[in-house]
Design a protein around this motif. Structure first.
Motif, PDB file in Angstrom:
ATOM      1  N   TRP A 161       0.703  -1.131  -0.092  1.00  0.00           N
ATOM      2  CA  TRP A 161       0.034   0.094   0.006  1.00  0.00           C
ATOM      3  C   TRP A 161       0.795   1.244   0.119  1.00  0.00           C
ATOM      4  CZ3 TRP A 161       0.246  -3.296   4.388  1.00  0.00           C
ATOM      5  CH2 TRP A 161       0.615  -2.700   5.452  1.00  0.00           C
ATOM      6  N   CYS A 162       0.145   2.242  -0.253  1.00  0.00           N
ATOM      7  CA  CYS A 162       0.932   3.771  -0.422  1.00  0.00           C
ATOM      8  C   CYS A 162      -0.162   4.672   0.134  1.00  0.00           C
ATOM      9  CB  CYS A 162       1.384   4.074  -1.859  1.00  0.00           C
ATOM     10  SG  CYS A 162      -0.114   4.136  -3.143  1.00  0.00           S
ATOM     11  N   TYR A 163       0.208   5.931   0.379  1.00  0.00           N
ATOM     12  CA  TYR A 163      -0.792   6.872   1.007  1.00  0.00           C
ATOM     13  C   TYR A 163      -0.428   8.148   0.403  1.00  0.00           C
ATOM     14  CZ  TYR A 163       3.004   7.204   4.317  1.00  0.00           C
ATOM     15  OH  TYR A 163       4.451   7.543   4.987  1.00  0.00           O
ATOM     16  N   THR A 164      -1.205   9.020   0.555  1.00  0.00           N
ATOM     17  CA  THR A 164      -1.233  10.385  -0.170  1.00  0.00           C
ATOM     18  C   THR A 164      -0.542  11.430   1.196  1.00  0.00           C
ATOM     19  OG1 THR A 164      -3.265  11.033   0.720  1.00  0.00           O
ATOM     20  CG2 THR A 164      -3.179   9.997  -1.564  1.00  0.00           C
ATOM     21  N   SER A 165      -0.440  12.516   0.575  1.00  0.00           N
ATOM     22  CA  SER A 165       0.265  13.360   1.510  1.00  0.00           C
ATOM     23  C   SER A 165      -0.953  13.774   2.527  1.00  0.00           C
ATOM     24  CB  SER A 165       0.738  14.617   0.906  1.00  0.00           C
ATOM     25  OG  SER A 165       1.922  14.462  -0.264  1.00  0.00           O
ATOM     26  N   PRO A 166      -0.532  14.287   3.719  1.00  0.00           N
ATOM     27  CA  PRO A 166      -1.475  14.738   4.660  1.00  0.00           C
ATOM     28  C   PRO A 166      -2.194  16.144   4.254  1.00  0.00           C
ATOM     29  CG  PRO A 166       0.770  15.241   5.256  1.00  0.00           C
ATOM     30  CD  PRO A 166       0.961  14.447   4.340  1.00  0.00           C
ATOM     31  N   ARG A 167      -3.545  16.161   4.586  1.00  0.00           N
ATOM     32  CA  ARG A 167      -4.431  17.296   4.139  1.00  0.00           C
ATOM     33  C   ARG A 167      -5.010  17.670   5.452  1.00  0.00           C
ATOM     34  NH1 ARG A 167      -2.753  18.165  -0.939  1.00  0.00           N
ATOM     35  NH2 ARG A 167      -4.414  19.504  -1.229  1.00  0.00           N
ATOM     36  N   VAL A 168      -4.793  19.111   5.562  1.00  0.00           N
ATOM     37  CA  VAL A 168      -5.167  19.595   6.776  1.00  0.00           C
ATOM     38  C   VAL A 168      -6.287  20.890   6.408  1.00  0.00           C
ATOM     39  CG1 VAL A 168      -3.444  19.110   8.123  1.00  0.00           C
ATOM     40  CG2 VAL A 168      -3.299  21.132   7.110  1.00  0.00           C
ATOM     41  N   ASN A 169      -6.159  21.624   5.396  1.00  0.00           N
ATOM     42  CA  ASN A 169      -6.816  22.749   4.939  1.00  0.00           C
ATOM     43  C   ASN A 169      -6.487  22.977   3.486  1.00  0.00           C
ATOM     44  OD1 ASN A 169      -5.047  24.839   5.052  1.00  0.00           O
ATOM     45  ND2 ASN A 169      -5.624  25.136   7.636  1.00  0.00           N
ATOM     46  N   PHE A 194      -5.039  11.249   5.672  1.00  0.00           N
ATOM     47  CA  PHE A 194      -4.148  10.519   4.704  1.00  0.00           C
ATOM     48  C   PHE A 194      -5.063   9.433   3.889  1.00  0.00           C
ATOM     49  CE2 PHE A 194      -1.241  11.724   7.865  1.00  0.00           C
ATOM     50  CZ  PHE A 194      -0.269  12.236   7.536  1.00  0.00           C
ATOM     51  N   GLN A 195      -5.193   9.543   2.561  1.00  0.00           N
ATOM     52  CA  GLN A 195      -5.699   8.450   1.727  1.00  0.00           C
ATOM     53  C   GLN A 195      -4.856   7.166   1.724  1.00  0.00           C
ATOM     54  OE1 GLN A 195      -8.609  10.441   2.378  1.00  0.00           O
ATOM     55  NE2 GLN A 195      -9.198   8.581   1.309  1.00  0.00           N
ATOM     56  N   VAL A 196      -5.332   5.993   2.010  1.00  0.00           N
ATOM     57  CA  VAL A 196      -4.317   4.724   2.023  1.00  0.00           C
ATOM     58  C   VAL A 196      -4.937   4.187   0.752  1.00  0.00           C
ATOM     59  CG1 VAL A 196      -3.539   2.713   3.030  1.00  0.00           C
ATOM     60  CG2 VAL A 196      -3.991   4.927   4.310  1.00  0.00           C
ATOM     61  N   TYR A 197      -3.971   3.576  -0.090  1.00  0.00           N
ATOM     62  CA  TYR A 197      -4.483   2.515  -1.286  1.00  0.00           C
ATOM     63  C   TYR A 197      -3.708   1.377  -1.318  1.00  0.00           C
ATOM     64  CZ  TYR A 197      -6.231   7.090  -3.113  1.00  0.00           C
ATOM     65  OH  TYR A 197      -7.219   8.222  -3.185  1.00  0.00           O
ATOM     66  N   LEU A 198      -4.485   0.151  -1.242  1.00  0.00           N
ATOM     67  CA  LEU A 198      -3.976  -1.105  -0.989  1.00  0.00           C
ATOM     68  C   LEU A 198      -4.052  -1.936  -2.285  1.00  0.00           C
ATOM     69  CD1 LEU A 198      -3.378  -3.644   1.050  1.00  0.00           C
ATOM     70  CD2 LEU A 198      -5.862  -3.624   1.377  1.00  0.00           C
TER      71      LEU A 198
END
Length: 261
Positions: free
Chosen positions: A136-144, A249-253
């Motif tokens: 899996w991988c994940y996106t960068s953190p989103r806060v605003n 973070f969105q995680v893609y498996l």
């Protein structure tokens, strides 16, 4: 791979997200037995820690000794420093004998490996016929939106010259990566399956996340500071008065089982 993360083990351990429990529950539900899992490129052990609650024993390997120094020590997790490339003999000696592992995992690191060699080793160590590989991988953190706009510029333009070309495999969330495994029980494809992780960050946490990246270290090695005082000041203004924020973070498996012989 090891050289990219050798100097920022603490930042990596402190700032990288913990993955959602639902991710591991889904993965564990697809392995008939839960005796032994191998977490490849474990880094500072984020995934290994969660796997240790679901599998009797976990082998967590990494080519960076510095990263492993910051991994959480647990009674059923064996951390093992390995060379960047392992022979089949080294695989048996350092990891496990043939056909003994229920699950192999690799988080946010598959793009650093030679896929044909890695898949050959995965097929060798996994139990037949139901051994499972989960990547899996994940996106960068989103806060605003304001922080996101600054971050996206830094990520896509300022840091672009310093990203390793192999990271391009991450840009489509592993959708088009070669993945020669069959769907696990209960689903008709190998993914990606999407999950969401949340963590609480203040601005220092967010900036340390940026510092934990391979591109940041590469830029530093070339005498370039991506997080200049001016850039940090812009992040402060975008962050606002609230010290702590929820970062998502969105995680893609991608997940599959070994193919029948």
């Amino acid at each position: 791979m090891a050289e990219h993360f050798a100097k920022q083990g603490k930042e990596y351990a402190d700032s990288r997200p913990s993955y959602p429990p639902q991710l591991f529950q889904f993965i564990a539900s697809k392995t008939p037995s839960h005796d032994l899992a191998w977490d490849v490129a474990t880094g500072t052990g984020q995934a290994a820690k969660s796997l240790s609650t679901l599998y009797k024993n976990v082998i967590a390997t990494d080519a960076s000794e510095k990263q492993l120094e910051f991994a959480t020590k647990l009674p059923n997790v064996r951390y093992q420093h390995t060379p960047s490339t392992m022979s089949m003999t080294e695989l048996e000696q350092m990891v496990s004998p043939q056909g003994t592992i229920d699950l192999v995992t690799i988080a946010q690191a598959l793009h650093w490996l030679d896929l044909s060699t890695f898949y050959k080793q995965v097929n060798w160590v996994l139990k037949k016929p139901n051994g499972v590989l989960a990547i899996w991988c994940y996106t960068s953190p989103r806060v605003n939106d304001a922080v996101g706009a600054l971050h996206d510029k830094l990520y896509s333009f300022d840091a672009k010259p310093y990203w390793d070309s192999r990271r391009e495999l991450l840009e489509d969330n592993y959708r088009n990566i070669d993945f020669p495994f069959d769907p696990v029980e209960g689903v008709d494809h190998t993914g990606p399956f999407e999950f969401e992780a949340e963590t609480v960050m203040d601005l220092d946490d967010f900036l340390n996340y940026i510092r934990s990246r391979s591109a940041y270290q590469s830029s530093k090695n070339k005498g370039v500071e991506l997080l200049t005082d001016d850039v940090i000041e812009k992040f402060k203004l975008a962050w606002g008065e609230d010290g702590k924020k929820i970062a998502k973070f969105q995680v893609y498996l991608r997940i599959g089982r070994v193919r029948d012989a």
